[in-house]
Motif scaffolding. Structure first.
Motif, mmCIF file in Angstrom:
data_model
loop_
_atom_site.group_PDB
_atom_site.id
_atom_site.type_symbol
_atom_site.label_atom_id
_atom_site.label_comp_id
_atom_site.label_asym_id
_atom_site.label_seq_id
_atom_site.Cartn_x
_atom_site.Cartn_y
_atom_site.Cartn_z
ATOM 1 N N ASP A 79 -3.993 -3.454 -7.091
ATOM 2 C CA ASP A 79 -4.403 -4.652 -6.349
ATOM 3 C C ASP A 79 -3.826 -4.642 -4.944
ATOM 4 O O ASP A 79 -4.500 -5.009 -3.970
ATOM 5 C CB ASP A 79 -3.960 -5.920 -7.096
ATOM 6 C CG ASP A 79 -4.691 -6.104 -8.409
ATOM 7 O OD1 ASP A 79 -5.737 -5.439 -8.587
ATOM 8 O OD2 ASP A 79 -4.230 -6.895 -9.257
ATOM 9 N N LEU A 80 -2.541 -4.258 -4.839
ATOM 10 C CA LEU A 80 -1.898 -4.218 -3.528
ATOM 11 C C LEU A 80 -2.599 -3.223 -2.608
ATOM 12 O O LEU A 80 -2.815 -3.492 -1.418
ATOM 13 C CB LEU A 80 -0.420 -3.852 -3.696
ATOM 14 C CG LEU A 80 0.394 -3.768 -2.404
ATOM 15 C CD1 LEU A 80 0.384 -5.110 -1.682
ATOM 16 C CD2 LEU A 80 1.825 -3.330 -2.698
ATOM 17 N N GLU A 81 -2.959 -2.061 -3.171
ATOM 18 C CA GLU A 81 -3.665 -1.072 -2.354
ATOM 19 C C GLU A 81 -5.005 -1.607 -1.871
ATOM 20 O O GLU A 81 -5.378 -1.437 -0.710
ATOM 21 C CB GLU A 81 -3.873 0.203 -3.173
ATOM 22 C CG GLU A 81 -2.580 0.984 -3.418
ATOM 23 C CD GLU A 81 -2.803 2.187 -4.332
ATOM 24 O OE1 GLU A 81 -3.955 2.360 -4.782
ATOM 25 O OE2 GLU A 81 -1.848 2.939 -4.574
ATOM 26 N N GLU A 82 -5.746 -2.308 -2.796
ATOM 27 C CA GLU A 82 -7.034 -2.884 -2.400
ATOM 28 C C GLU A 82 -6.855 -3.950 -1.334
ATOM 29 O O GLU A 82 -7.610 -4.002 -0.361
ATOM 30 C CB GLU A 82 -7.732 -3.476 -3.631
ATOM 31 C CG GLU A 82 -8.203 -2.431 -4.632
ATOM 32 C CD GLU A 82 -8.839 -3.064 -5.843
ATOM 33 O OE1 GLU A 82 -8.887 -4.311 -5.904
ATOM 34 O OE2 GLU A 82 -9.294 -2.327 -6.739
ATOM 35 N N LYS A 83 -5.840 -4.840 -1.531
ATOM 36 C CA LYS A 83 -5.594 -5.891 -0.538
ATOM 37 C C LYS A 83 -5.199 -5.291 0.801
ATOM 38 O O LYS A 83 -5.601 -5.784 1.866
ATOM 39 C CB LYS A 83 -4.487 -6.836 -1.036
ATOM 40 C CG LYS A 83 -4.801 -7.572 -2.315
ATOM 41 C CD LYS A 83 -5.904 -8.586 -2.131
ATOM 42 C CE LYS A 83 -6.137 -9.381 -3.402
ATOM 43 N NZ LYS A 83 -7.270 -10.305 -3.288
ATOM 44 N N THR A 84 -4.403 -4.224 0.741
ATOM 45 C CA THR A 84 -3.980 -3.574 1.989
ATOM 46 C C THR A 84 -5.183 -2.985 2.722
ATOM 47 O O THR A 84 -5.317 -3.110 3.941
ATOM 48 C CB THR A 84 -2.963 -2.466 1.670
ATOM 49 O OG1 THR A 84 -1.853 -3.030 0.972
ATOM 50 C CG2 THR A 84 -2.477 -1.811 2.952
ATOM 51 N N LYS A 85 -6.087 -2.341 1.934
ATOM 52 C CA LYS A 85 -7.293 -1.799 2.552
ATOM 53 C C LYS A 85 -8.145 -2.917 3.155
ATOM 54 O O LYS A 85 -8.667 -2.785 4.264
ATOM 55 C CB LYS A 85 -8.103 -1.025 1.514
ATOM 56 C CG LYS A 85 -7.465 0.277 1.078
ATOM 57 C CD LYS A 85 -8.311 0.980 0.022
ATOM 58 C CE LYS A 85 -7.670 2.282 -0.442
ATOM 59 N NZ LYS A 85 -8.477 2.950 -1.507
ATOM 60 N N ALA A 86 -8.298 -4.040 2.386
ATOM 61 C CA ALA A 86 -9.087 -5.177 2.891
ATOM 62 C C ALA A 86 -8.456 -5.746 4.158
ATOM 63 O O ALA A 86 -9.153 -6.096 5.116
ATOM 64 C CB ALA A 86 -9.211 -6.250 1.817
#
Length: 475
Positions: A79-86
């Motif tokens: 989730d953190l990786e996805e949020k960081t990408k977003a």
């Protein structure tokens, strides 16, 4: 000797036996102690086994929790990786938008500079016309002071208004407006309701807009549609037509305005900039280039149709329900929710003057052909006629049964300025003659509240539209 030896040996064996018996007793006692110790050890061993089993269960539970926490930690990492990408994407988009905004701001500054230059040129060209108009207004005031009798006063106004009209660009003759009495055509124009109609300039062709997101042009002689304009993304709340009748502008609930080329039926511009529904629009009476609009975002905007964007924004504390250009093409008349009539200079955006026109919200603004009179209607069910130059009331029209149907109910004044027409919530249209303001004619032909009326600049016909989407043509 032999006997004594045996005796001695017997004593030795006896002593050994006693010693062995003592050792045996000691062994028994030791065995007893060991048995007791064994019992204690066995009990302790059992307790230890139970404790070990409990610890093993605890370790198993902890291992399960640890596995679950690992899974949750892994999911949180994803989730953190996805949020960081977003977030990175949003930061990139924000940078792009900032760059676009800076570019637009530079263009806006250039456009404002160009606009100021054009206004200066235009002002130089219009000064002569303004001087001529002032001379004609002075003639009108002089004649109004001389004649006090109502019939002579009416004749004097018509004569002087004729002088004023001939000095204005685009003047054409028009006939006198008789009070209509017959419904020539009843047209179901729009599904869901029709809130805006107007005639083309110096024509009997009628333009209508409605809840069905279409704009239609009608031949009032036959009652048949001439064309239908598509592309509006919201309900049509108000309409305007340019001075040369080549373009139709629709104010929409989608916060935008749409400009069609009448001959091709195609959209020329979509005017964006308002942040709430655009409830009123009008086009300049002397130029086919300028349009003014107002929305429920406390702004009045002036647009350049050649460029397709806003050239001036006026901030108003009270929302504007209706507005109109005056005949000079410079002054904007606006009616507001606070009941006031306001006059604005379209060049500077500054307030020229204002007056408390109604005790409740103003719903309609209609400027006369001479540009000297403005008709206002309000939620207080009054229709007031003002002299634009003094903002004094020169006529009030009311009737017991006449009730304004909505915040955007439009009334109108005839081309010769002798008659006033207004729709009512009971489906009637009330028509007053200025000479007999207390005796209105009542036209009945609608089955739902009448939202708007419009009078042809040729003197007839009169058109009206209602909440059911029906349009009546009166002669």
């Amino acid at each position: 000797m032999g006997h004594s030896r045996r005796h001695v040996k017997g004593l030795e064996w006896k002593e050994k036996a006693e010693n062995l018996e003592l050792e045996l007793q000691q062994c028994y006692r030791a065995q007893s102690r060991l048995s007791e110790q064994l019992v204690v050890e066995v009990a302790e061993c059992r307790n230890s086994k139970a404790l070990v089993q409990e610890k093993e269960e605890l370790v198993s539970n902890l291992q399960d929790e640890n596995t679950q926490l690992r899974d949750e930690n892994s999911q949180l990492k994803k989730d953190l990786e996805e949020k960081t990408k977003a977030l990175d994407l949003l930061i990139s988009e924000n940078k792009s938008v900032k760059a676009q905004l800076e570019e637009v701001m530079l263009k806006l500054k250039d456009a404002e500079a160009e606009n100021r230059k054009l206004i200066d040129r235009w002002m130089l060209e219009k000064m002569k016309d303004a001087e001529k108009l002032n001379e004609a207004n002075a003639m009108y005031e002089d004649m109004m002071e001389r004649f006090k009798v109502s019939s002579i006063e009416q004749l004097a106004r018509q004569q002087v208004d004729g002088v004023i009209r001939r000095r204005e660009a685009g003047y054409v003759e028009f006939g006198e407006s008789a009070v209509p009495s017959v419904c020539k055509h009843t047209i179901h124009a729009h599904d869901g309701g029709c809130g805006s109609i107007l005639f083309e300039n110096n024509s009997d062709r009628l333009i209508s807009g409605g809840q069905d997101r279409t704009v239609k042009i009608w031949d009032t002689k036959t009652g048949n549609p001439s064309s239908t304009l598509h592309g509006c993304l919201g309900s049509v709340l108000d309409l305007a037509v340019t001075h040369d009748n080549r373009s139709v502008i629709a104010a929409s609930s989608s916060n935008n305005m749409y400009v069609w080329d009448v001959s091709s039926g195609r959209i020329r511009h979509t005017l964006t900039g308002h942040t709430d529904k655009v409830c009123t629009v009008d086009a300049s009476k002397v130029s086919s280039r300028n349009v003014v609009s107002a929305a429920y975002d406390h702004t009045i905007k002036i647009w350049d149709l050649q460029k397709g964007y806003c050239i001036n924004t006026i901030i108003s504390m009270s929302n504007c329900n209706a507005l109109s250009y005056n005949m000079d093409g410079l002054t904007i008349c606006s009616g507001h929710v606070d009941g006031n009539l306001r006059l604005w200079d379209s060049r500077t955006g500054k307030l020229i003057s204002e007056v408390a026109a109604h005790s409740q919200a103003v719903t309609s603004i209609c400027v006369s052909r001479s540009g000297n009179l403005v008709l206002t209607s309000g939620r207080d069910n009054l229709h007031n006629l003002f002299d634009v130059r003094t903002l004094e009331v020169c006529g009030t029209f009311r009737a017991n049964g006449n009730r304004v149907a909505s915040n955007w109910s439009r009334s109108c004044i005839s081309a010769d300025e002798n008659c006033v027409a207004a729709g009512s919530a009971d489906g009637s249209i009330y028509v007053w003659s200025r000479l007999k303001a207390d005796m209105p004619s009542i036209l009945e032909g609608h089955s739902s509240p009448v939202l708007t009326c419009s009078w042809s600049g040729l003197g007839k016909p009169l058109a009206s539209a209602d909440r059911n989407g029906n349009v009546c043509i009166w002669i």
